[in-house]
Motif scaffolding. Sequence first.
Motif, PDB file in Angstrom:
ATOM      1  N   PHE A 109       2.247  -0.643  -4.237  1.00 35.22           N
ATOM      2  CA  PHE A 109       2.691  -0.784  -5.288  1.00 35.22           C
ATOM      3  C   PHE A 109       2.983   0.686  -6.247  1.00 35.22           C
ATOM      4  CE2 PHE A 109      -1.184  -3.282  -4.867  1.00 35.22           C
ATOM      5  CZ  PHE A 109      -0.838  -4.306  -4.853  1.00 35.22           C
ATOM      6  N   THR A 110       4.321   0.779  -5.278  1.00 34.17           N
ATOM      7  CA  THR A 110       5.086   2.191  -5.851  1.00 34.17           C
ATOM      8  C   THR A 110       6.062   2.123  -5.450  1.00 34.17           C
ATOM      9  OG1 THR A 110       4.516   3.570  -3.442  1.00 34.17           O
ATOM     10  CG2 THR A 110       3.295   4.022  -4.554  1.00 34.17           C
ATOM     11  N   VAL A 111       6.451   0.488  -5.617  1.00 31.57           N
ATOM     12  CA  VAL A 111       7.927   0.245  -5.553  1.00 31.57           C
ATOM     13  C   VAL A 111       9.216  -0.168  -6.061  1.00 31.57           C
ATOM     14  CG1 VAL A 111       9.844  -1.445  -4.630  1.00 31.57           C
ATOM     15  CG2 VAL A 111       7.622  -0.967  -3.490  1.00 31.57           C
ATOM     16  N   VAL A 125      -3.538 -11.806  -4.054  1.00 32.32           N
ATOM     17  CA  VAL A 125      -3.314 -12.367  -5.827  1.00 32.32           C
ATOM     18  C   VAL A 125      -2.599 -12.066  -6.786  1.00 32.32           C
ATOM     19  CG1 VAL A 125      -5.225 -12.540  -7.491  1.00 32.32           C
ATOM     20  CG2 VAL A 125      -5.950 -12.904  -5.393  1.00 32.32           C
ATOM     21  N   LEU A 126      -2.588  -9.814  -6.758  1.00 38.80           N
ATOM     22  CA  LEU A 126      -1.922  -8.779  -7.746  1.00 38.80           C
ATOM     23  C   LEU A 126      -0.427  -9.103  -6.912  1.00 38.80           C
ATOM     24  CD1 LEU A 126      -4.131  -7.072  -8.508  1.00 38.80           C
ATOM     25  CD2 LEU A 126      -3.607  -9.149  -9.124  1.00 38.80           C
ATOM     26  N   LEU A 127       0.578  -9.470  -5.972  1.00 37.82           N
ATOM     27  CA  LEU A 127       1.703  -8.806  -5.389  1.00 37.82           C
ATOM     28  C   LEU A 127       2.529  -9.474  -5.555  1.00 37.82           C
ATOM     29  CD1 LEU A 127       3.161  -6.699  -3.859  1.00 37.82           C
ATOM     30  CD2 LEU A 127       2.607  -7.913  -1.898  1.00 37.82           C
ATOM     31  N   PRO A 128       2.235 -11.151  -5.642  1.00 40.30           N
ATOM     32  CA  PRO A 128       3.010 -11.505  -6.540  1.00 40.30           C
ATOM     33  C   PRO A 128       3.569 -11.397  -7.426  1.00 40.30           C
ATOM     34  CG  PRO A 128       1.322 -13.297  -4.851  1.00 40.30           C
ATOM     35  CD  PRO A 128       0.856 -11.744  -5.034  1.00 40.30           C
ATOM     36  N   ILE A 129       2.057 -11.571  -7.829  1.00 40.11           N
ATOM     37  CA  ILE A 129       2.791 -11.054 -10.038  1.00 40.11           C
ATOM     38  C   ILE A 129       2.874  -9.559 -10.192  1.00 40.11           C
ATOM     39  CG2 ILE A 129       1.168 -10.162 -11.748  1.00 40.11           C
ATOM     40  CD1 ILE A 129      -0.818 -12.296 -10.965  1.00 40.11           C
ATOM     41  N   PHE A 130       3.142  -9.307  -8.884  1.00 40.66           N
ATOM     42  CA  PHE A 130       3.880  -7.390  -9.791  1.00 40.66           C
ATOM     43  C   PHE A 130       4.559  -8.658  -9.237  1.00 40.66           C
ATOM     44  CE2 PHE A 130       5.209  -2.990  -7.383  1.00 40.66           C
ATOM     45  CZ  PHE A 130       5.403  -3.040  -8.464  1.00 40.66           C
ATOM     46  N   MET A 131       5.884  -9.063  -7.962  1.00 41.89           N
ATOM     47  CA  MET A 131       7.484  -9.325  -7.709  1.00 41.89           C
ATOM     48  C   MET A 131       7.219  -9.637  -8.905  1.00 41.89           C
ATOM     49  SD  MET A 131       6.266  -9.311  -3.867  1.00 41.89           S
ATOM     50  CE  MET A 131       7.847  -9.413  -3.174  1.00 41.89           C
ATOM     51  N   ILE A 132       6.598 -10.899  -9.316  1.00 41.98           N
ATOM     52  CA  ILE A 132       7.078 -11.511 -10.675  1.00 41.98           C
ATOM     53  C   ILE A 132       7.605 -10.886 -11.744  1.00 41.98           C
ATOM     54  CG2 ILE A 132       7.219 -14.441 -11.781  1.00 41.98           C
ATOM     55  CD1 ILE A 132       5.296 -14.907  -8.953  1.00 41.98           C
TER      56      ILE A 132
END
Length: 463
Positions: A103-105, A36-43
Amino acid sequence: MTESIVSADSPVSQGVMLKYGIGQLGAQIFRDTPAVLLPIFMITMLGIPAWLAGLAIMAPKLWVVICDPLVGSFSDRLESRFGRSPMLAVGAVASSIGFFALFTVSDFGSPWLAAAVVSLTFLLAQTGFSAFSVPYLALAGELSSDTHERTKILVYRMIFTMIGLILGIGVAQPMAEWFGGGRYGWMAMGAVLGMVCASTMLTTAFSLWGFRAPRKVQEQVGMIEQLRRAWRNKPFMMINMTNFFQSIGSSCSFSVVGLIFIYSIGDISLLWPFMVAMTVGSLLSQPVWLAKSKRYGKLPVFVFACIAWGLVTLSWLALGRFGDSSWAVPLIGPMRIEVILVMVRAVLIGVFNSGFILMAISLFTDTLSYGSQPDQAPQEGSLSGMWSASEKMAFALGPLISGAVLSLFGFVSSTGGAIAQSQTAIDGVILCYSVIPAAIVVMSLACLRSYSRFMQDEPTVTR
């Protein structure tokens, strides 16, 4: 301290069911939060275009198509000597560390480089998760030889699934804001939920340490032979294919649920009560699904839950029809009709989604011994690996489909958080959350045309 389980033929205590189920809490966080959140984090934080984010997430999940069956095969061989707990423990630690790392990228100055680093980190994390998720699923079929008792065990699993959903979807994004937002907020969220993953998954690993399903093993078979046996297990292939398509539909909706609340509903703070309402619907319905499956059979209940879920999902197309109109709600006061309907949908989605997931996994456990003999080498791990691989592959295809649709509808990525989008882009978000998943889930039922006939013809096998 572990609780002894003498045999899969003896009744399973409530304590064992609880200790087995709690591992799903961490597993669900690991599965759903990145979905759910990785695409939002990346975008929104790394400036990666939606289509590229979908590819970056899909690439590691292609690896698990190979990794999960290998892990399952190895788990079967290990199970005959040590049980499955050692792999559960290793997988719990590795996947929890990987979750935090996701989530530390940092900002690498290039969306392509950022996508590559996220993709590699996700690949390593997924490998660690395979070591937990595959033997964990195999245990669901080994703890009991009674079909209805297995469903009861899976009810406990489903309870922790919903708690994991609340934490992994409903709490994760607000938690990042509680910690101040930005990259530090995302990193702190990853650390907290990573520790939750580790503690719950390790609880299952150590609580069931030493359990081994009673069987006489007179052979050790290779991966190719295990694949042949899986192909000959027609009921397994049917329910696995059904679950594969349904997981694609679910992952399409998961990957844009945050965007629905940001853009279509216009209030991200509603995501938390939405998840709570969905969880309440799921938890309250579990005894009902268990009772109905005993009375009417698992397959009819499964079909009903799928169709009902599809109809509720299609209702998102009516979002916004009532504008700012309000109703007076007792004890609460005036509340927008749109918000009320969102909460009603949440409860119904929780009820029907948990129903078809519970029945799907329970049907899967019924196929584990299909065509096997008492002295045959264990195949629970290898079949669980294939099930897990196809499910993870589906959850890779979902974000790819949603990313492609969002890009086609003109959704614009950003680096500093959510930005305004065109109405066309918002329509694309709703499409990914309603029509696409509903159609896929309902059409997947065609894969089960002959399931009942094969299972009725299967003689009872005592392990």
